[in-house]
Design a protein around this motif. Sequence first.
Motif, short mmCIF file in Angstrom:
data_model
loop_
_atom_site.label_atom_id
_atom_site.label_comp_id
_atom_site.label_asym_id
_atom_site.label_seq_id
_atom_site.Cartn_x
_atom_site.Cartn_y
_atom_site.Cartn_z
N VAL A 134 -10.19 51.75 -83.35
CA VAL A 134 -9.89 52.74 -84.37
C VAL A 134 -11.21 53.19 -84.98
CG1 VAL A 134 -8.73 53.22 -86.55
CG2 VAL A 134 -7.65 51.71 -84.87
N THR A 135 -11.42 54.51 -85.03
CA THR A 135 -12.60 55.09 -85.66
C THR A 135 -12.16 55.98 -86.81
OG1 THR A 135 -13.87 55.05 -83.60
CG2 THR A 135 -14.64 56.53 -85.33
N ALA A 136 -12.70 55.70 -88.00
CA ALA A 136 -12.32 56.45 -89.20
C ALA A 136 -13.55 57.07 -89.82
CB ALA A 136 -11.62 55.54 -90.21
N GLN A 137 -13.40 58.31 -90.29
CA GLN A 137 -14.47 59.03 -90.97
C GLN A 137 -14.14 59.09 -92.46
OE1 GLN A 137 -17.11 60.37 -89.12
NE2 GLN A 137 -18.18 60.87 -91.02
N PHE A 138 -15.01 58.50 -93.29
CA PHE A 138 -14.84 58.50 -94.73
C PHE A 138 -15.84 59.48 -95.34
CE2 PHE A 138 -13.40 54.37 -93.24
CZ PHE A 138 -12.17 54.23 -93.88
N GLY A 139 -15.35 60.65 -95.67
CA GLY A 139 -16.25 61.66 -96.19
C GLY A 139 -17.15 62.19 -95.09
N PRO A 140 -18.17 62.96 -95.45
CA PRO A 140 -19.04 63.56 -94.45
C PRO A 140 -20.11 62.60 -93.90
CG PRO A 140 -19.75 64.23 -96.62
CD PRO A 140 -18.51 63.41 -96.83
N ARG A 141 -20.26 61.40 -94.48
CA ARG A 141 -21.40 60.56 -94.12
C ARG A 141 -21.05 59.22 -93.46
NH1 ARG A 141 -25.94 62.68 -96.31
NH2 ARG A 141 -25.72 64.15 -98.05
N LEU A 142 -19.94 58.60 -93.82
CA LEU A 142 -19.65 57.24 -93.38
C LEU A 142 -18.61 57.22 -92.26
CD1 LEU A 142 -19.95 54.16 -93.68
CD2 LEU A 142 -18.14 54.26 -95.43
N GLN A 143 -18.94 56.53 -91.17
CA GLN A 143 -18.02 56.33 -90.06
C GLN A 143 -17.88 54.83 -89.80
OE1 GLN A 143 -18.84 57.01 -85.60
NE2 GLN A 143 -17.70 58.86 -86.17
N PRO A 185 -0.10 68.08 -78.05
CA PRO A 185 -1.11 68.11 -79.12
C PRO A 185 -0.72 67.28 -80.34
CG PRO A 185 -0.74 70.30 -78.24
CD PRO A 185 0.31 69.43 -77.64
N ASN A 186 0.57 67.28 -80.72
CA ASN A 186 0.99 66.56 -81.91
C ASN A 186 1.26 65.08 -81.65
OD1 ASN A 186 0.92 68.90 -83.50
ND2 ASN A 186 3.01 69.46 -82.91
N PHE A 187 1.76 64.77 -80.46
CA PHE A 187 2.12 63.39 -80.15
C PHE A 187 0.93 62.55 -79.73
CE2 PHE A 187 3.40 60.28 -76.88
CZ PHE A 187 4.22 59.47 -77.64
N ARG A 238 -10.55 63.03 -88.97
CA ARG A 238 -10.90 61.83 -89.74
C ARG A 238 -10.55 60.52 -89.05
NH1 ARG A 238 -14.59 63.46 -93.36
NH2 ARG A 238 -13.90 65.28 -94.53
N LEU A 239 -9.65 60.54 -88.09
CA LEU A 239 -9.17 59.28 -87.52
C LEU A 239 -8.90 59.44 -86.04
CD1 LEU A 239 -8.33 56.35 -88.24
CD2 LEU A 239 -6.00 57.21 -88.54
N ASP A 240 -9.42 58.52 -85.27
CA ASP A 240 -9.17 58.46 -83.83
C ASP A 240 -8.70 57.04 -83.51
OD1 ASP A 240 -9.84 59.70 -80.93
OD2 ASP A 240 -10.38 57.58 -80.98
N ALA A 241 -7.54 56.91 -82.89
CA ALA A 241 -6.97 55.60 -82.57
C ALA A 241 -6.58 55.56 -81.10
CB ALA A 241 -5.76 55.31 -83.46
N ASP A 247 -5.76 61.60 -81.74
CA ASP A 247 -6.71 62.08 -82.73
C ASP A 247 -5.91 62.63 -83.91
OD1 ASP A 247 -8.90 61.50 -81.14
OD2 ASP A 247 -8.83 63.44 -80.15
N ILE A 248 -6.10 62.01 -85.07
CA ILE A 248 -5.38 62.45 -86.26
C ILE A 248 -6.34 63.28 -87.10
CG2 ILE A 248 -4.05 61.72 -88.27
CD1 ILE A 248 -3.49 59.11 -86.79
#
Length: 410
Positions: free
Chosen positions: A287-296, A211-213, A256-259, A252-253
């Motif tokens: 890389v997919t990043a989520q900035f706040g609740p609205r912007l991806q 899960p962590n790695f 907010r972040l999936d790489a 998955d971090i």
Amino acid sequence: MQRQAAYRNCMMLLALLGTAATGFTAPAFAQADTAPLSDVKFDVTAEYNSNVARSDAARAAARGLSRSDQRITPGLTVDLARNLGQTRVWLNGSAGYDFYRRNSQLNRERIGLEGGIKQPIGPCRVDITAGISRRQSDLGDIAFVNNSPSFAVKNAETRQEYQGDITCGREYGLRPTGDVGYVIARNSNLIRDRAEYDELEYQGGLSYSTPNFGDLTAYAGRRDIDLLNQPTAGGGEVSYHITTIGARYRRDIGSRLDAQFSIGRSAIRGGGALVPNNSGLTWDVEVTAQFGPRLQVTASTGRQFVNSLSSDAAYLRTQPNLVQLTYAVNDRMRLQASYLNERRSYRYATPQVGTFIDRETRQLGGGGFTYDFGRRWQIGLSGGYERRNANGTFFDYDGAFARATLSLSL
């Protein structure tokens, strides 16, 4: 023939996996995808394109085409999944038909369907998939042939893909993996048959996950490609293989972040003088990043050796770079924007005469929005601009498009 034997072996292996899947029911993993899905949509898309011919006015006229045109495409989109005991079956994709107002010779079905089963077998899980896609070829890749340019225009590309994957072990820790796949790629136009090919792929690897790695997999694979109709002195097929050794990683971090990325070294061998040996690094990064609740924001890049039904080349080296933004204005309205820059270089198995593509750079930018009218109706509006710079000027073009789609969930 070599490709027929490879096809039979691949089909036998998939059949054995399928037979085993119906005879064993011991669970191997905690299935995350257990909920049934029933998403069926009917949609109609209207599009205006300033350069359907993908060429200048003179070459479009020689092909018997109007550069600007309008297209209507009614279609059906499905996303279905059911659990039958511990077996999960699924189907997704779309099917429609293009109707052009001026260039009726381009009217063609547009199909992209894929289905499969997922089945635990003892300590393992087997995934079997099959898919088909069919569409009109991109006119930007079809050149003048034998002083009959209009004859080259109508061409349907069809790809059949069959895949079998197996993963063994617990949900976390070390897990061996393996897969085998087969691709059948065909063109409907006789003068495009030199681009047809069969491809057999097989790969094995070892995965480590916590899960962590995250998930790390080391793999080695090979793709055997048969170019069925390339002209040769001996009259036989042009065959070669691509071997790749590498690793891929996903993490998955938080939320907010999936790489995820893969990197390897690929080597092209076995083609003799027709397909000279070649090698180099290959990779895929997303890389997919989520900035706040609205912007991806999603960014991806890659470098691969691939085959294409739109060219007589033995293989292409592609380097796509993509950025996509999605902004949720509210629960119903979403804005999208994207930019693609892709470089391609073509490697031919036989000497080329006349006009052909050696290298190209494509740029495509655009944006739009979707709006949900309640739970069943959705409308989407989008537009964009495309430009290609290829060797010389014959294949260079640019054009703009605007598109509107109305969808109804059934």
